[in-house]
Each structure stands twice: as structure tokens, then as C-alpha cells.
Write a protein that holds these residues in place. Structure first.
Motif, PDB file in Angstrom:
ATOM      1  N   VAL A   1       0.916  -1.590   0.047  1.00  0.00           N
ATOM      2  CA  VAL A   1      -0.354   0.101   0.076  1.00  0.00           C
ATOM      3  C   VAL A   1       0.559   0.914   0.162  1.00  0.00           C
ATOM      4  CG1 VAL A   1      -1.589   0.951   2.122  1.00  0.00           C
ATOM      5  CG2 VAL A   1      -2.341  -0.945   0.777  1.00  0.00           C
ATOM      6  N   ALA A   2       1.659   0.991   1.100  1.00  0.00           N
ATOM      7  CA  ALA A   2       3.130   2.000   1.187  1.00  0.00           C
ATOM      8  C   ALA A   2       3.445   2.788  -0.274  1.00  0.00           C
ATOM      9  CB  ALA A   2       4.118   2.040   2.230  1.00  0.00           C
ATOM     10  N   LEU A   3       3.943   1.769  -0.796  1.00  0.00           N
ATOM     11  CA  LEU A   3       4.620   1.435  -1.645  1.00  0.00           C
ATOM     12  C   LEU A   3       3.705   2.528  -3.459  1.00  0.00           C
ATOM     13  CD1 LEU A   3       7.156   1.287  -4.057  1.00  0.00           C
ATOM     14  CD2 LEU A   3       6.849  -0.905  -4.470  1.00  0.00           C
ATOM     15  N   ALA A   4       2.877   1.533  -3.599  1.00  0.00           N
ATOM     16  CA  ALA A   4       0.745   1.848  -4.129  1.00  0.00           C
ATOM     17  C   ALA A   4       1.214   4.223  -4.160  1.00  0.00           C
ATOM     18  CB  ALA A   4      -0.186   1.393  -4.179  1.00  0.00           C
ATOM     19  N   GLN A   5       0.790   4.256  -3.451  1.00  0.00           N
ATOM     20  CA  GLN A   5       1.108   5.506  -2.517  1.00  0.00           C
ATOM     21  C   GLN A   5       1.759   6.860  -3.143  1.00  0.00           C
ATOM     22  OE1 GLN A   5       0.047   5.163   1.458  1.00  0.00           O
ATOM     23  NE2 GLN A   5      -2.599   4.978   1.438  1.00  0.00           N
ATOM     24  N   ILE A   6       3.087   5.831  -2.481  1.00  0.00           N
ATOM     25  CA  ILE A   6       4.272   6.208  -3.322  1.00  0.00           C
ATOM     26  C   ILE A   6       4.476   6.613  -5.213  1.00  0.00           C
ATOM     27  CG2 ILE A   6       6.264   6.292  -3.546  1.00  0.00           C
ATOM     28  CD1 ILE A   6       6.937   5.462  -0.773  1.00  0.00           C
ATOM     29  N   LEU A   7       4.031   5.650  -5.690  1.00  0.00           N
ATOM     30  CA  LEU A   7       4.365   5.659  -7.274  1.00  0.00           C
ATOM     31  C   LEU A   7       2.928   6.961  -7.622  1.00  0.00           C
ATOM     32  CD1 LEU A   7       4.647   2.118  -8.394  1.00  0.00           C
ATOM     33  CD2 LEU A   7       5.575   3.753  -8.011  1.00  0.00           C
ATOM     34  N   ASP A   8       2.181   6.835  -7.187  1.00  0.00           N
ATOM     35  CA  ASP A   8       0.826   8.004  -7.684  1.00  0.00           C
ATOM     36  C   ASP A   8       1.448   9.001  -7.102  1.00  0.00           C
ATOM     37  OD1 ASP A   8      -0.834   5.766  -8.189  1.00  0.00           O
ATOM     38  OD2 ASP A   8      -2.340   5.663  -6.405  1.00  0.00           O
ATOM     39  N   ARG A   9       2.009   9.203  -5.932  1.00  0.00           N
ATOM     40  CA  ARG A   9       2.205  10.620  -5.913  1.00  0.00           C
ATOM     41  C   ARG A   9       3.193  11.691  -6.736  1.00  0.00           C
ATOM     42  NH1 ARG A   9       2.565  12.936  -0.745  1.00  0.00           N
ATOM     43  NH2 ARG A   9       3.291  15.917  -1.139  1.00  0.00           N
ATOM     44  N   ALA A  10       3.969  10.061  -7.184  1.00  0.00           N
ATOM     45  CA  ALA A  10       5.304  10.279  -7.957  1.00  0.00           C
ATOM     46  C   ALA A  10       4.724  10.961  -9.638  1.00  0.00           C
ATOM     47  CB  ALA A  10       6.628   9.450  -7.435  1.00  0.00           C
ATOM     48  N   GLY A  11       3.289  10.252  -9.605  1.00  0.00           N
ATOM     49  CA  GLY A  11       3.133  10.115 -11.257  1.00  0.00           C
ATOM     50  C   GLY A  11       3.479   9.259 -12.417  1.00  0.00           C
ATOM     51  N   VAL A  12       3.883   8.253 -11.660  1.00  0.00           N
ATOM     52  CA  VAL A  12       4.242   7.232 -12.042  1.00  0.00           C
ATOM     53  C   VAL A  12       3.212   6.348 -12.641  1.00  0.00           C
ATOM     54  CG1 VAL A  12       5.500   4.607 -12.228  1.00  0.00           C
ATOM     55  CG2 VAL A  12       6.449   6.904 -10.957  1.00  0.00           C
ATOM     56  N   SER A  13       3.206   6.329 -13.978  1.00  0.00           N
ATOM     57  CA  SER A  13       2.437   5.072 -15.182  1.00  0.00           C
ATOM     58  C   SER A  13       2.213   3.389 -14.481  1.00  0.00           C
ATOM     59  CB  SER A  13       2.767   4.936 -16.202  1.00  0.00           C
ATOM     60  OG  SER A  13       1.626   4.151 -16.970  1.00  0.00           O
TER      61      SER A  13
END
Length: 659
Positions: A435-447
Motif C-alpha cells: 500500500v505504501a509503495l502504491a501511494q508513493i508511485l501515485d504521488r510521483a505520477g508513475v504510470s
């Protein structure tokens, strides 16, 4: 003082012929192994040879290694002098004296100093071997015989040249301070007595040299003088990846006898110098398990010597390689004790590969004898039936997404596949990391996207436990799925998934760019896509524990430390054993799914080391490490210390910046 060449020449010829025959007889057994290992890049091989065999980079990584380096290079220098000695004994008209004085005399002076250095190093080695042997049982007759023979060889050199100087027959005397000093002590003797002493020294020198040629090199650990150089030249610097097997009716699987090991495996057994460095760093050996990596290699060599002649004639081995009693056979419990951490491989000065041998033996026990620890039965059935070690329904893989907007991976639209892995999908604690990693990826705008219920276990534990058949099936299915979905770039949060997808799957034609989350997070931070100011103090005192499969197996050490530094503003504290010398958590090699029934617990050993630093937070980059270290903290009742994955550290830092 020159011996009768009629007497010495036949002795020399017989010794050389016996040496060649002994090498052929022993090293010829290597051909019993299976071919394989791929080609060798000549330039790289030469570089490795120079760096690790001649410069002895790994040998001198420990203080006493310098002593070995002195002996090695002294012997390199004395090699030409020994060739000259033997030739002059057989052909008195030949010798260094025929060289121009400006070459011969300085060279003899160099040999004089090299002999002194060797003698000093031998004395140091004898003292160490007696007072602080490198491992229990290190006070062996073989080791003492080698050192004493080297000492006699050097003393013979001084005796020959000291007598020659005393008799004024050595024109290089001004260049030979040690032999000249001995000559001063001989001045009180009559010339006839000096002649007798010189002749006795000559034969002592010759006897020591010929014993090395005929006995010690071919029939002792000193064979590594030859084979270790070959090992260094053939060194494969990448991660240790088990060889694939061809599954066809009538095939034999695993390593139930030495002929099922590779030729490189068998060469390793002759290259081993019995230095004990592997067993010193082995977590199983350190915690009282029956595994001793040095002994495993030694037992394979003894098995090869015991069965080799029979196997060459097409006979059947009389000494079992696995499961027998006594020397030459590796006990089942030893085979199952390995955590595949790679510490033995990292420590070995001559690049002996222990892990492929143990995996081969595990394959034999699993695939040929169905003989494995009882608790693995559930693991094998769960992974084969539901593609995860817990046996949970595949539809549960996406349960962690219930409060997130997670998209499925779409070819041509999604850049990265987040390969969640079994732990990240099913283990309640590791789901928090996902969950933490998913939130980070979204925050960084990663596709990014996931495979959801179609994701399967990577099969790491299966392969390291020897269940190659099921691993092979799963690897082929996964590679086919990646191709079908158009996956080319993958992010992993588990080092075991990372190394399997990146390294093992290449054997199945996978062409993937696999990035561990530690490196991916480091990249996002470096690009400024995550607003971290570096002042987050909520973690307290932080130490970092290196995952074996991220660190030793794949060389990723800096990325997780840099992530922690960018979040907290300071690099993490280091445990005593860190980076390539890190100590395993105890879960690798499939040990995550097995009980420790002997010795002390590996995770307790690691936690005790961590607690000596008094940390508030132990950072990890692996779900297995998280489980083992948290269990260790509970057992040690150290509730004040927390375990956090680096993704959780970044997520906490981002939340702090947002407030």
C-alpha cells in the motif's frame, strides 16, 4: 658441492613423470562432471586472474591474507630459481651463471630476500595455526607438513648458497645478504666440512622441492596452486543462478552422484584451499546447524576420489553423495540447512560456488527420492495448486487494493508492471508495504499497473528448495504471461522476486528490465518527483539490514541507504556485519517455510547484533527479512524497536512533508 648428475637426473625424471601422471589422474576426474557453464570472455578472464590470483584481492581482504600473499609472491620469484636448480642438478653446465652478471646477480639477491620473507611468513603461519587455527580441526597434519616442507626448502636454499659463498664460489655474494650472513658463521669450519654441509643442504633443498612436486601439489590442498588460478580465470561475476533441467521421460534429476554435478563444481573441490572463510561467515554454521560449506566441498572431493575410478569404467558409485554416513557423503540435514545467502561465495578467495552443489542435491532429494522436510509438502502443494505459498485463493491477491484506485496493467498504456509478489499480496504485514509503495508511485505520477489475480508466484523458493519441475512450469507460464500482456519494465518490492525475474527467467527467454523498489525510489527522489526535505525525525535512530538477495546476489547496497538518507537527512547507522558481509535473516533458500530444529535461531543472532546498536527503527528492503526480524524482536521482547520497509519510510516522510 654439486651432486652426481647420474644419480639426480633419473630421480628428477621420475618425479616429473609422476607429477604429470598424478595431475592427469586427479584432475581427469573433473571430466566426469556434466558440461556447461557457458563460454569465457578471455579478456575478462585474464583480468580476474591477475586481480584475484596474482594480486590476491580477496585473500588480502583480511589481515592474515598478507602473510599468504608474501608466500605466494616469494614462490613466484623463486619459480625460476627452482627451475634453474633442477636443470643444474641434471645438467651441471646449465645454470644462472651462464646469464650476464648484471642479470644473474641481482636476481639471486632477489631470491635470497624472497626466501627470507617466505621463511618468516611460514613461522608466522605455524604460530597462528597452533595458537589460533582458522577453524576447528585446522591443526591438521597436512597443514603442518606443508609449512615445515616450505621452511626446509628455504633453509636448503640458504645452506647451498651460504656454503658456496664461504667457499668463494658464489660471485653474487654481495647481492645475497642472508646467505652471506650464514657464510660468516661457516668460516670456522674446514673447507671439506663446508663442502659436506653444502651437499647436505643441496639434497635437503632438492628433497623438499621434489616432495612438493610428487606429493604435496597433487595429493594435498596445495593442488589449489594450479586449480585456483583456473577458477579465477573462469569466474562468473554475476549472481548465482541454478542451471535449468530438461524434463523428459527417463532423465535423472538433481545431483545424486558426482557425475550429476558440473565440471566446474568438481573443479571447485580441487581449488578449495580449506581456509575456512566460508564456514566462518555461514549463518547455518554460526548457529550450530549441521551445514559446514567447507566440509560440503571436501566431501564432494572425497566422494569423487572414492568413486571416480569405478565411474570411469561405467560402474556404480559405492559411496553415496547425499544422505550417507561418514566422509564423502553430505548429510540430508546439512543440505536443508542452507539459506542460500551467498556469504560463502562472497568470502571464498578462489570463487568456489557452494550453492549450485547444494541446490543440485536438494533437487535429487525432492525429484528423485521425494525426501524432504515434512513442512515443505504444504508449500509445494500450495504453490502448485494456487500459485502462492499460503494456498490462498488467487482472487485474494488484490485485497490490498480495496481502498486504492489501482489499475490493471495495459500493454501500450502502462509503463511499469508492479509485480506485487506473494508476500506483498497475502502477508498482512507486507501488504502495508505494498500500500505504501502504491501511494508513493501515485504521488510521483508513475504510470503503473498490476496483473491482479493473474499474477503468479515467481517460484524462487521452489527453485532454491530443489522443486525444479514445478518452478520450470511456473517460470514458463509467467514468461508467456509477460509476453502476452506486453510487459517489459517491472518494479518489485521483494528481492527474491527481483532476482528470479531478472536473472533466473533469462533462461526462459525473458527480456525484462526489472527494478527493485529501492533503486526505483532512489531514482524518483533524485528526479525531484517526491518532495522530501530530509528532516523527518520520526524514525529515531535508524539502522539498515541488507537483504542477501538485494545485496550479495545483485550488488544493490547504496540505493536503500540513499533513500533513508534523503528521508531522514542522515545516513543510517550500520550493523557490525553490513553490505557484502551482512548476516542473513534466516529465511532465504526456502527456509522461510521451514522450522529451525537444531542450534540457535539465525534471526536471533541477527537481532542480537542489531540491538547492540540500540536502534529505534530497523529498516529493511525485503518482506522475508521483515518477518524474521519482527519475530526476533518479539522473541527478545524488544517492543521499543520497530521494523520498517524503506517504502514505509518514504511514505511516512511524505506524510510529514504534507502536514
Amino acid at each position: 658441492m654439486q651432486p652426481n648428475s647420474v644419480v639426480f637426473t633419473p630421480i628428477l625424471i621420475v618425479s616429473i613423470l609422476f607429477f604429470c601422471w598424478s595431475l592427469y589422474r586427479r584432475l581427469g576426474l573433473v571430466a566426469l562432471g556434466r558440461p556447461g557453464g557457458g563460454g569465457v570472455e578471455i579478456l575478462r578472464g585474464v583480468r580476474e586472474l591477475l586481480l584475484y590470483a596474482f594480486a590476491q584481492k580477496r585473500v588480502v581482504s583480511r589481515p592474515f591474507g598478507v602473510n599468504h600473499l608474501v608466500i605466494f609472491w616469494s614462490f613466484v620469484i623463486l619459480f625460476a630459481a627452482n627451475i634453474d636448480f633442477m636443470l643444474a642438478g641434471a645438467f651441471p653446465s646449465l645454470g644462472l651463471e651462464r646469464l650476464p652478471p648484471f642479470l644473474a646477480r641481482p636476481f639471486l639477491g632477489l631470491c635470497d630476500l624472497a626466501s627470507l620473507a617466505t621463511l618468516g611468513a611460514v613461522i608466522v603461519a605455524l604460530v597462528r595455526r597452533t595458537t589460533a587455527p582458522p577453524y576447528p580441526g585446522g591443526k591438521s597434519l597436512e597443514a603442518y607438513a606443508i609449512l615445515i616442507l616450505i621452511a626446509l626448502h628455504m633453509l636448503g636454499f640458504f645452506g647451498v648458497n651460504g656454503a658456496a659463498i664461504a667457499l668463494e664460489r658464489q660471485p653474487a655474494a654481495p647481492f645475497m645478504p642472508v646467505s652471506s650472513l650464514l657464510a660468516v658463521g661457516l668460516d670456522t669450519l674446514a673447507p671439506e666440512e663446508i663442502e659436506i654441509l653444502g651437499l647436505a643442504a643441496w639434497w635437503t633443498h632438492a628433497a623438499a622441492l621434489l616432495l612438493f612436486i610428487t606429493v604435496l601439489i597433487p595429493y594435498s590442498k596445495h593442488l589449489h596452486i594450479v586449480t585456483a588460478m583456473v577458477n579465477c580465470f573462469l569466474r562468473h561475476p554475476g549472481p548465482s543462478v541454478p542451471a535449468a533441467e530438461a524434463f523428459a521421460e527417463g532423465n535423472t534429476f538433481g545431483a545424486g552422484e558426482v557425475t550429476r554435478l558440473s565440471r566446474r563444481d568438481l573443479l571447485d573441490t580441487f581449488a578449495c584451499a580449506k581456509c575456512g572463510r566460508c564456514q566462518e561467515v555461514c549463518p547455518a554454521a554460526a548457529t550450530g546447524k549441521p551445514l559446514n560449506p567447507r566440509r560440503v566441498v571436501e566431501d564432494i572431493r572425497l566422494n569423487l576420489l572414492a568413486n571416480g575410478a569405478l565411474l570411469k569404467r561405467g560402474g556404480v558409485a559405492t559411496v553415496p553423495l547425499v544422505g550417507g554416513d561418514g566422509e564423502g557423503s553430505v548429510a540430508d540435514d546439512a543440505v536443508w540447512s542452507c539459506t542460500s545467502c551467498g556469504a560463502c561465495r562472497e568470502a571464498c578467495p578462489v570463487f568456489v560456488e557452494h550453492l549450485p552443489k547444494l541446490v543440485g542435491m536438494r533437487r535429487h532429494l525432492v525429484e528423485m527420492e521425494a525426501k524432504f522436510p515434512e513442512e515443505l509438502l504444504n508449500l509445494f502443494e500450495n504453490v502448485e495448486g494456487r500459485s502462492n505459498p499460503w494456498g490462498i485463493a488467487p482472487t485474494e491477491r488484490t485485497k490490498w487494493t480495496s481502498h486504492l484506485d489501482v489499475k490493471p496493467f495495459e500493454a501500450g498504456k502502462t509503463e511499469y508492471l508492479l509485480y506485487v509478489g506473494c508476500a506483498g499480496s497475502f502477508d498482512s504485514r507486507s501488504r502495508q508495504v505494498t500500500v505504501a509503495l502504491a501511494q508513493i508511485l501515485d504521488r510521483a505520477g508513475v504510470s503503473w499497473g498490476i496483473l491482479g489475480k493473474d499474477e503468479k508466484c515467481c517460484g524462487d523458493s521452489l527453485r532454491r528448495l530443489g522443486n525444479e519441475y514445478v518452478f520450470d512450469r511456473m517460470a514458463r507460464e509467467n514468461v508467456a504471461l509477460f509476453r502476452e500482456r506486453g510487459v517489459t519494465r517491472v518494479i518489485t518490492q521483494c528481492p527474491h522476486c527481483f532476482t528470479t525475474l531478472r536473472n533466473d527467467y533469462r533462461q526462459y527467454g525473458a527480456e525484462l528490465e526489472v527494478i527493485p523498489h529501492a533503486e526505483f525510489l532512489q531514482g524518483l527522489i533524485a528526479e525531484g518527483r517526491l518532495p522530501l526535505e530530509g528532516g523527518f525525525a520520526g524514525l529515531g535512530t535508524v539502522v539498515f539490514h541488507d537483504s542477501c538477495y538485494l545485496g550479495r546476489h545483485n550488488g544493490v547496497y547504496g540505493a536503500p541507504r540513499e533513500v533513508i538518507r534523503r528521508v531522514t537527512g542522515a545516513p543510517p547507522a550500520e550493523l557490525e556485519r553490513n553490505r557484502e558481509k551482512s548476516f542473513c535473516c534466516g529465511a532465504g533458500g526456502g527456509r522461510m517455510w521451514m522450522e529451525e530444529r537444531s542450534g540457535s535461531r539465525i534471526n536471533h543472532n541477527r537481532i542480537d547484533e542489531a540491538l547492540r546498536v540500540s536502534p529505534d527503527t530497523i529498516c529493511v528492503s525485503c518482506p522475508y527479512c521483515m518477518t524474521m526480524l519482527e519475530d526476533g524482536l518479539k522473541d527478545r521482547q524488544a517492543g521499543q524497536t520497530r521494523v520498517r520497509d524503506i517504502a514505509e519510510v518514504v511514505a511516512e516522510g511524505l506524510r510529514k512533508e504534507a502536514t
